[in-house]
Scaffold this motif. Structure first.
Motif, mmCIF file in Angstrom:
data_model
loop_
_atom_site.group_PDB
_atom_site.id
_atom_site.type_symbol
_atom_site.label_atom_id
_atom_site.label_comp_id
_atom_site.label_asym_id
_atom_site.label_seq_id
_atom_site.Cartn_x
_atom_site.Cartn_y
_atom_site.Cartn_z
ATOM 1 N N LEU A 16 -4.784 5.468 15.015
ATOM 2 C CA LEU A 16 -4.064 6.707 15.303
ATOM 3 C C LEU A 16 -3.477 6.583 16.705
ATOM 4 C CD1 LEU A 16 -6.638 9.302 13.930
ATOM 5 C CD2 LEU A 16 -4.517 8.576 12.822
ATOM 6 N N GLY A 17 -2.166 6.417 16.775
ATOM 7 C CA GLY A 17 -1.549 6.173 18.069
ATOM 8 C C GLY A 17 -1.063 7.406 18.780
ATOM 9 N N SER A 18 -1.147 8.577 18.127
ATOM 10 C CA SER A 18 -0.630 9.798 18.745
ATOM 11 C C SER A 18 -1.253 11.011 18.075
ATOM 12 C CB SER A 18 0.896 9.855 18.594
ATOM 13 O OG SER A 18 1.255 9.966 17.220
ATOM 14 N N LEU A 19 -1.050 12.182 18.708
ATOM 15 C CA LEU A 19 -1.515 13.432 18.103
ATOM 16 C C LEU A 19 -0.768 13.702 16.801
ATOM 17 C CD1 LEU A 19 -1.818 15.735 21.260
ATOM 18 C CD2 LEU A 19 -3.682 14.780 19.889
ATOM 19 N N LYS A 20 0.512 13.285 16.746
ATOM 20 C CA LYS A 20 1.286 13.467 15.530
ATOM 21 C C LYS A 20 0.659 12.702 14.373
ATOM 22 C CE LYS A 20 5.828 12.559 13.498
ATOM 23 N NZ LYS A 20 7.153 11.932 13.690
ATOM 24 N N GLU A 32 -0.900 13.934 10.865
ATOM 25 C CA GLU A 32 -0.465 13.346 9.592
ATOM 26 C C GLU A 32 -1.660 12.872 8.775
ATOM 27 O OE1 GLU A 32 2.209 10.239 10.643
ATOM 28 O OE2 GLU A 32 3.914 11.582 11.003
ATOM 29 N N ALA A 33 -2.637 12.280 9.461
ATOM 30 C CA ALA A 33 -3.838 11.804 8.764
ATOM 31 C C ALA A 33 -4.565 12.971 8.108
ATOM 32 C CB ALA A 33 -4.750 11.063 9.733
ATOM 33 N N GLN A 34 -4.676 14.085 8.834
ATOM 34 C CA GLN A 34 -5.357 15.252 8.267
ATOM 35 C C GLN A 34 -4.568 15.820 7.096
ATOM 36 O OE1 GLN A 34 -8.494 16.538 9.109
ATOM 37 N NE2 GLN A 34 -8.120 17.590 7.173
ATOM 38 N N LEU A 84 -7.878 -2.967 2.458
ATOM 39 C CA LEU A 84 -7.193 -3.503 3.629
ATOM 40 C C LEU A 84 -5.910 -2.721 3.882
ATOM 41 C CD1 LEU A 84 -7.236 -5.859 5.719
ATOM 42 C CD2 LEU A 84 -5.796 -7.135 4.120
ATOM 43 N N ALA A 85 -5.637 -2.481 5.147
ATOM 44 C CA ALA A 85 -4.373 -1.885 5.568
ATOM 45 C C ALA A 85 -3.958 -2.574 6.863
ATOM 46 C CB ALA A 85 -4.516 -0.380 5.773
ATOM 47 N N ALA A 86 -2.723 -2.350 7.263
ATOM 48 C CA ALA A 86 -2.192 -3.012 8.452
ATOM 49 C C ALA A 86 -1.420 -1.996 9.293
ATOM 50 C CB ALA A 86 -1.297 -4.181 8.056
ATOM 51 N N PRO A 87 -1.260 -2.257 10.601
ATOM 52 C CA PRO A 87 -0.714 -1.220 11.490
ATOM 53 C C PRO A 87 0.794 -1.195 11.663
ATOM 54 C CG PRO A 87 -1.578 -3.034 12.794
ATOM 55 C CD PRO A 87 -1.845 -3.373 11.360
ATOM 56 N N GLY A 91 0.818 -1.207 0.000
ATOM 57 C CA GLY A 91 0.000 0.000 0.000
ATOM 58 C C GLY A 91 0.846 1.248 0.000
ATOM 59 N N GLY A 92 1.605 1.460 1.060
ATOM 60 C CA GLY A 92 2.429 2.656 1.183
ATOM 61 C C GLY A 92 2.715 2.953 2.626
ATOM 62 N N ASP A 93 3.494 4.004 2.861
ATOM 63 C CA ASP A 93 3.900 4.308 4.227
ATOM 64 C C ASP A 93 3.080 5.408 4.864
ATOM 65 O OD1 ASP A 93 4.820 6.378 2.691
ATOM 66 O OD2 ASP A 93 6.870 6.360 3.481
ATOM 67 N N GLY A 94 2.020 5.864 4.203
ATOM 68 C CA GLY A 94 1.174 6.911 4.754
ATOM 69 C C GLY A 94 0.112 6.361 5.689
ATOM 70 N N VAL A 95 -0.379 7.223 6.576
ATOM 71 C CA VAL A 95 -1.416 6.822 7.527
ATOM 72 C C VAL A 95 -2.684 6.393 6.798
ATOM 73 C CG1 VAL A 95 -2.847 7.607 9.467
ATOM 74 C CG2 VAL A 95 -0.473 8.377 9.278
ATOM 75 N N LEU A 96 -2.980 7.008 5.664
ATOM 76 C CA LEU A 96 -4.218 6.720 4.935
ATOM 77 C C LEU A 96 -4.036 5.735 3.783
ATOM 78 C CD1 LEU A 96 -5.922 10.242 4.741
ATOM 79 C CD2 LEU A 96 -6.184 8.452 6.456
ATOM 80 N N ASP A 97 -2.838 5.214 3.597
ATOM 81 C CA ASP A 97 -2.610 4.280 2.501
ATOM 82 C C ASP A 97 -3.243 2.921 2.787
ATOM 83 O OD1 ASP A 97 -1.184 6.040 0.950
ATOM 84 O OD2 ASP A 97 0.755 5.488 1.802
ATOM 85 N N ASP A 98 -3.749 2.275 1.744
ATOM 86 C CA ASP A 98 -4.294 0.922 1.862
ATOM 87 C C ASP A 98 -4.200 0.246 0.506
ATOM 88 O OD1 ASP A 98 -6.312 2.066 0.353
ATOM 89 O OD2 ASP A 98 -7.850 1.969 1.915
ATOM 90 N N THR A 99 -4.719 -0.955 0.407
ATOM 91 C CA THR A 99 -4.704 -1.669 -0.868
ATOM 92 C C THR A 99 -6.069 -2.280 -1.129
ATOM 93 O OG1 THR A 99 -3.452 -3.274 -2.195
ATOM 94 C CG2 THR A 99 -3.989 -3.931 0.043
#
Length: 512
Positions: free
Chosen positions: A312-316, A320-322, A91-94, A61-69
């Motif tokens: 989302l594990g942190s405010l950072k 990033e998601a936004q 699907l995406a994974a954490p 998928g990719g390394d972004g928070v919103l990336d998936d496949t």
């Protein structure tokens, strides 16, 4: 922010841990933890010296928070269509995969939870037994969720580092339907063309060697008695049915229907006809038994666990998601610039009309969603084109190798009759025509792929293709993938790639 899954687990965490669940009890014999160890297994501790083993499931998928496949699950025919019909999902994974920013992974238990593992949380520390290696069945969905919650709490209290994967804190839960489907089919360990098949390839004895079901089985077996799927997972089909975290939903011709139903059970069990068991099998069970007024428990239904994490594990990561959402939205709206400009002009003219502004906003958002979907489709098509280039490159190699073999054989034979020479020359001419036709097909596909808007993401897409080849043990195709990338970059830079160039490059690869 917490997902509903995490909230569910946290609610269950109030259950007290067993008083005698010590972390320093003598370890179980390996046969009670992992009868078939692999080097990349992940092992979590259990109370009383026990353990539970998980397999990594890589998701491109990719390394972004919103990336998936995007994946396709279900069966293409309409038999049992309301239940099993083909559909697309995402699907995406954490967890990150070190050295592979284009991949993420989750972990799914290698085996169903056994009687021994279930009893380990009781506090009695009874030694494991051979009989206790059967799947733990006859539990309700709530009890399975509670088990996952209690085990998470125990691991966090006694060996928290075991649930911190590459810096990301994890927790245990039941799998969701899409995670189970992807893992059951083999994930990246199978070719994309094989992923949609009802069964993974079963070369060592056929389904009867992989699926514990039918009259020859007769009863529940200990876990790990059959052969594994391509991801190294045991008993994904047959033996005990597996409860999912998400509820059952019907299929409305290619998508899930909106009504939420009862319990979702995947994989079938030992009672089933083996011919009926595929990775598409889905069954709904009522969560409560009206006769007993108790939660449903069935002697043929068990469960296995997944290691998941917060989205989302942190405010950072929230920021990033936004940021990623804003960038994706902007890119999607850019793709339909004229239409967006016209909408903006209409909004300027409609400042006093809230109803019109709301309608225009809905149109604008729909266009953005369509633009995002179009970009995703372009990336998927480009990935398929790269796969085809690798296959065609290998075909060129094979034909070229056949021509070289014929010529070497001809030279080794020495003096030949006119008829023999004519026959060999005909074989060579036929192979040369095949080589030229295959090369022309390669060049045509190369031209089409180089014109794709997704060419700008070629690096990450090709990295995923390389990961897939490695996962399937096809490292021998790395040279063809590198050649495809080199040719695509040449065309992108407006350089010529000729049939002679391609055949010469393939010849170099074949001589390595």
């Amino acid at each position: 922010m917490k997902s509903s899954i995490v909230l569910c687990l946290c609610a269950m965490a109030a259950v007290s841990l067993p008083a005698s669940s010590r972390a320093d009890t003598s370890s179980w014999d390996a046969k009670f933890v992992d009868p078939h160890p692999l080097s990349d297994d992940l092992k979590l501790p259990l109370p009383c010296g026990g353990g539970m083993v998980f397999r990594p499931v890589d998701v491109p998928g990719g390394d972004g928070v919103l990336d998936d496949t995007e994946i396709t699950v279900g069966r293409p025919d309409t038999a049992d269509g309301y239940n099993q019909f083909i559909r697309r999902t995402y699907l995406a994974a954490p967890f990150r995969v070190p050295g592979h920013p284009e991949l993420r992974r989750y972990y799914i238990a290698k085996y169903d939870v056994t009687e021994n593992q279930y009893a380990a949380l009781s506090g009695s520390c009874t030694p494991p037994t051979r009989a206790g290696q059967k799947p733990r069945t006859g539990v309700s969905w709530d009890e399975a969720v509670t088990y996952a919650s209690r085990l998470t709490s125990w691991v966090l209290a006694h060996q928290a580092s075991a649930l911190k994967i590459d810096g990301t804190p994890g927790f245990l839960r039941l799998p969701v339907d899409d995670e189970w489907s992807y893992a059951a089919r083999g994930g990246m360990r199978v070719k994309p063309s094989e992923f949609t098949a009802p069964l993974w390839s079963m070369p060592d004895g056929g389904p009867e060697a992989y699926i514990a079901a039918g009259p020859d089985i007769g009863e529940m077996q200990a876990v790990g008695q059959m052969k594994p799927n391509p991801l190294g997972l045991y008993d994904m089909l047959g033996n005990a049915g597996q409860m999912m975290l998400d509820p059952y939903q019907l299929n409305r011709v290619g998508r899930l229907q909106g009504q939420v139903g009862g319990l979702l059970v995947r994989g079938g069990d030992f009672h089933a006809n083996p011919e009926d068991l595929t990775t598409n099998i889905r069954v709904e069970w009522p969560p409560y038994n009206p006769k007993t007024a108790q939660p449903t428990r069935d002697a043929a239904i068990g469960f296995r666990l997944v290691i998941g994490a917060d989205a989302l594990g942190s405010l950072k990561e929230t920021q990033e998601a936004q940021n990623e959402f804003d960038a994706l939205f902007h890119k999607a709206t850019e793709a339909s610039g004229d239409t967006q400009a016209a909408l903006a002009a209409l909004k300027e003219q409609s400042q006093a009309d809230p109803a019109t502004l709301a309608k225009l906003a809905r149109i604008e958002n729909a266009l953005a969603a369509d633009g995002r979907a179009r970009e995703d489709a372009e990336k998927k098509t480009f990935g398929a084109q790269v796969q085809a280039l690798v296959a065609l490159g290998n075909d060129i190699w094979e034909v070229n190798h056949a021509i070289e073999t014929i010529r070497k054989t001809q030279a080794a034979l020495g003096t030949l009759t006119a008829a023999q020479t004519q026959q060999i020359e005909k074989h060579l001419a036929d192979r040369q025509k095949e080589l030229d036709a295959t090369t022309e097909g390669y060049l045509g596909l190369l031209e089409a792929a180089s014109s794709s808007p997704a060419i700008k993401d070629a690096g990450s897409i090709i990295a995923v293709q390389r990961d897939g080849l490695h996962a399937r043990g096809e490292d021998y195709l790395f040279g063809m993938l590198a050649l495809a990338q080199k040719n695509l970059e040449a065309l992108r830079d407006r350089k010529m790639v000729s049939a002679k160039d391609v055949q010469a490059e393939v010849a170099k690869i074949s001589s390595q």
